[in-house]
Enzyme design. Structure first.
Site, PDB file in Angstrom:
ATOM      1  N   CYS A   2       0.833  -1.197   0.000  1.00 37.79           N
ATOM      2  CA  CYS A   2       0.000   0.000   0.000  1.00 37.79           C
ATOM      3  C   CYS A   2       0.867   1.245   0.000  1.00 37.79           C
ATOM      4  O   CYS A   2       2.090   1.185  -0.039  1.00 37.79           O
ATOM      5  CB  CYS A   2      -0.907  -0.004   1.230  1.00 37.79           C
ATOM      6  SG  CYS A   2      -1.890  -1.512   1.402  1.00 37.79           S
ATOM      7  N   LEU A  42      -3.873  -1.490  -1.298  1.00 29.33           N
ATOM      8  CA  LEU A  42      -3.869  -2.672  -2.153  1.00 29.33           C
ATOM      9  C   LEU A  42      -4.376  -3.810  -1.279  1.00 29.33           C
ATOM     10  O   LEU A  42      -3.687  -4.240  -0.350  1.00 29.33           O
ATOM     11  CB  LEU A  42      -2.463  -2.973  -2.667  1.00 29.33           C
ATOM     12  CG  LEU A  42      -2.318  -4.228  -3.534  1.00 29.33           C
ATOM     13  CD1 LEU A  42      -3.081  -4.071  -4.841  1.00 29.33           C
ATOM     14  CD2 LEU A  42      -0.851  -4.534  -3.811  1.00 29.33           C
ATOM     15  N   ASN A  66       1.434   0.147   5.851  1.00 25.84           N
ATOM     16  CA  ASN A  66       1.811  -0.452   4.569  1.00 25.84           C
ATOM     17  C   ASN A  66       2.537  -1.750   4.886  1.00 25.84           C
ATOM     18  O   ASN A  66       3.591  -1.732   5.520  1.00 25.84           O
ATOM     19  CB  ASN A  66       2.726   0.490   3.787  1.00 25.84           C
ATOM     20  CG  ASN A  66       3.347  -0.185   2.572  1.00 25.84           C
ATOM     21  OD1 ASN A  66       2.772  -1.100   2.001  1.00 25.84           O
ATOM     22  ND2 ASN A  66       4.539   0.258   2.187  1.00 25.84           N
ATOM     23  N   GLY A  67       1.977  -2.879   4.461  1.00 20.84           N
ATOM     24  CA  GLY A  67       2.682  -4.133   4.692  1.00 20.84           C
ATOM     25  C   GLY A  67       1.763  -5.249   5.135  1.00 20.84           C
ATOM     26  O   GLY A  67       0.545  -5.197   4.968  1.00 20.84           O
ATOM     27  N   THR A 307      23.154  -0.210 -10.725  1.00 22.91           N
ATOM     28  CA  THR A 307      22.726  -1.606 -10.652  1.00 22.91           C
ATOM     29  C   THR A 307      21.230  -1.722 -10.396  1.00 22.91           C
ATOM     30  O   THR A 307      20.548  -2.569 -10.982  1.00 22.91           O
ATOM     31  CB  THR A 307      23.487  -2.348  -9.546  1.00 22.91           C
ATOM     32  OG1 THR A 307      24.886  -2.250  -9.786  1.00 22.91           O
ATOM     33  CG2 THR A 307      23.106  -3.814  -9.505  1.00 22.91           C
ATOM     34  N   ARG A 310      19.345  -0.940 -13.630  1.00 23.96           N
ATOM     35  CA  ARG A 310      19.501  -2.046 -14.587  1.00 23.96           C
ATOM     36  C   ARG A 310      18.551  -3.201 -14.258  1.00 23.96           C
ATOM     37  O   ARG A 310      17.931  -3.792 -15.134  1.00 23.96           O
ATOM     38  CB  ARG A 310      20.934  -2.570 -14.551  1.00 23.96           C
ATOM     39  CG  ARG A 310      21.986  -1.665 -15.161  1.00 23.96           C
ATOM     40  CD  ARG A 310      23.355  -2.287 -14.913  1.00 23.96           C
ATOM     41  NE  ARG A 310      24.439  -1.549 -15.552  1.00 23.96           N
ATOM     42  CZ  ARG A 310      25.721  -1.869 -15.425  1.00 23.96           C
ATOM     43  NH1 ARG A 310      26.067  -2.922 -14.693  1.00 23.96           N
ATOM     44  NH2 ARG A 310      26.651  -1.157 -16.032  1.00 23.96           N
TER      45      ARG A 310
END
Length: 558
Positions: A2, A42, A66-67, A307, A310
């Site tokens: 979320c 979410l 959130n979690g 990194t 990528r």
């Protein structure tokens, strides 16, 4: 996954809309005086009634989270005198605060960032999970306001200064400061001496995977065909029939892989999927599609680290396709290389003491790299990523093993992550085919494919002139880019996040093959070849490619 925004001492809460991609299922807001707690949901657990913010019985305690709290059922059993309004796993936080005050965060088993407001005395706390799997930022406005948000973009306009909230810490408005609530034995970097017990390690990981199968929505596993994601998929597939969700979503595990056509990792993932009898989904992307997505990727992941960009790009492209299938949660293999010394540069670790200290440093920095990538690349499309290797108890078990067992010893037949491979080497009931179980590590961004990285470099060379790079230290005196690729990413980042505070959230320093700056000292030659690619670990990498045109998937073996 979320999105949360909390503002104290300010009348503006409009920035919550910048987090809507993280939680497209519900927008919630609680206002009290000049305090605002906003939430973009979410829905994974209790989609019908678990909308946030969440409250205690009389709504004097408000929390936005959130979690996921994996042990919420066990915690509810300790709170029998409390009345719960929803089936949300996160509601326990409000009641734990009522019962124990501010000293309850260590009781939570999960990945989380939360902000809690006590309206009775207008105080608040904010906390982040042990490793920093979920993102959280803290900011300060010139008007004296204090802000918290899941992403930097919600703070960058209104805060004069903002920072990444430290993992394993809690902020208390009563004290006006942060304190660390997570204090595991490994954090001191003292070298452990516990003997290696393969069955104990295996059981700890199986428990970590099982608890992350808590869901009320369709889910799957990101599968590259490498060791880490393959083990996650193998354990998850064995547990599918036992899940409460199986009666609704079926007992066949869904797996997902992305890569350039013809890549070895795509073939390896397909082989593992066939072995495990999963419902496998294979997605392809082109180098040009990745390049076209770069600006959007950098906006979402909020970094200019080479990194990370990528590796985030194919994960970002894949997440969009996964979400289009109706899947809202995936398991992924991040964290194993940090815990077990799996990166190729660990071949050069001079002794077990240095190896252990480097693994500790790598775990402590995960919130700036792989956790950031895994969370924000998926959350950009409203998809939640869970990471079993970063389970608190599993980390404690793995980091308490005498690091002599993690040393890479070719003379004893031990390649990188041998203790993990050996723990799942079951002749009677195999978890994976032998050649997959003992497949050499392919570094994350290299796993996307050498032609992917080379394509990025070629594109950057066409965008950045020699003169621009020569003068880079004058334009970007902090974390000065030393390559055209890094310069190109920096220009995109600065377009979205121009403040000094934003660029300071991104780590810097020398690195070879994803090492910390300290580990660069292990090999004198590395200081002349500072490249985040695994290819920089000269003399170590046994090529997994028949030619440079063949490219593996985005999960590389993670």
């Amino acid at each position: 996954m979320c999105g949360i925004l909390a503002v104290f001492g300010c009348v503006d809460n409009s920035q919550a809309k910048r987090l809507r991609h993280r939680g497209p299922d519900w927008s919630g807001l609680h206002c009290y005086d000049d305090c605002y707690l906003a939430h973009q949901r979410l829905a994974i657990i209790d989609p019908a009634s678990g909308d946030q913010p969440l409250y205690n019985e009389d709504k004097t305690v408000v929390v936005t989270v959130n979690g996921e709290i994996y042990n919420h059922k066990e915690l509810r059993e300790k709170l029998t005198s409390h009345q719960f309004r929803t089936g949300s796993d996160c509601e326990v936080i409000a009641h734990l605060y009522e019962e124990y005050g501010e000293d309850f965060v260590h009781m939570l088993d999960g990945m989380f960032s939360f902000v809690l407001l006590d309206t009775r005395n207008k105080t608040f706390i904010a906390a982040r999970d042990a490793i920093g799997i979920t993102p959280l930022y803290m900011g300060w406005g010139l008007d004296g306001s204090v802000w918290f948000a899941s992403e930097m973009k919600a703070l960058s306009d209104d805060c004069e200064r903002f920072v990444s909230f430290l993992p394993g810490h809690i902020y208390s408005s009563k004290e006006g400061s942060l304190r660390r609530w997570y204090n595991p034995p490994w954090y001191t970097e003292e070298v452990p001496s516990t003997p290696y017990d393969p069955l104990y390690l295996r059981e700890a990981f199986e428990k970590a995977v099982t608890k992350r199968l808590m869901t009320d929505v369709p889910f799957g596993v990101l599968l590259s065909g490498g060791l880490d994601s393959s083990l996650v998929a193998s354990v998850a597939s064995r547990k599918m029939a036992e899940l409460a969700a199986a009666c609704q979503w079926g007992t066949q595990l869904h797996t997902f892989c992305v890569g350039l056509k013809g890549s070895p990792d795509l073939r390896a993932a397909r082989e593992v999927a066939d072995y495990l009898h999963t419902r496998h989904h294979e997605f392809h992307f082109t180098v040009q599609e990745g390049i076209d997505a770069l600006e959007e990727v950098i906006y979402h992941i909020e970094t200019y680290d080479v990194t990370t960009i990528r590796a985030s790009t194919p994960m970002f492209l894949m997440s969009r396709k996964i979400k289009s299938l109706g899947v809202k949660m995936v398991l992924s293999g991040e964290g194993s290389d940090e815990i077990f010394g799996g990166y190729l540069y660990f071949h050069k670790a001079p002794n077990k003491e240095e190896l252990h200290k480097e693994t500790c440093r790598k775990i402590k920095a995960l919130h700036l790299y792989d956790c950031l990538r895994a969370n924000k690349s998926t959350s950009a499309w409203g998809l939640e990523a869970r990471v079993p290797f970063l389970d608190k108890e599993f980390i404690n078990v793995a980091m308490n093993i005498d690091p002599e067992w993690k040393m890479i010893r070719p003379d004893l037949g031990r390649i990188e992550k041998w203790i993990l491979r050996n723990a799942f080497d079951d002749e009677k009931n195999p978890y994976l085919p032998k050649h997959i179980l003992y497949r050499q590590k392919e570094q994350f961004s290299d796993g996307v494919g050498y032609s992917w990285i080379d394509g990025l470099k070629d594109h950057a060379n066409n965008q950045v002139t020699d003169a621009m790079l020569v003068n880079a230290s004058f334009i970007y005196p902090e974390n000065t880019p030393t390559t055209k690729e890094a310069y190109y990413y920096r220009t995109i980042f600065e377009k979205f996040f121009p403040k000094n505070a934003a660029r300071a959230t991104v780590p810097g320093g020398p690195s070879v093959a994803c090492s910390t700056a300290k580990a660069v000292e292990w090999d004198a030659a590395w200081s002349k070849n500072l490249d985040p690619s695994g290819r920089a670990a000269t003399g170590v990498h046994d090529s997994a490619y028949e030619d440079a045109a063949k490219t593996p998937s985005a999960m590389n073996g993670a």
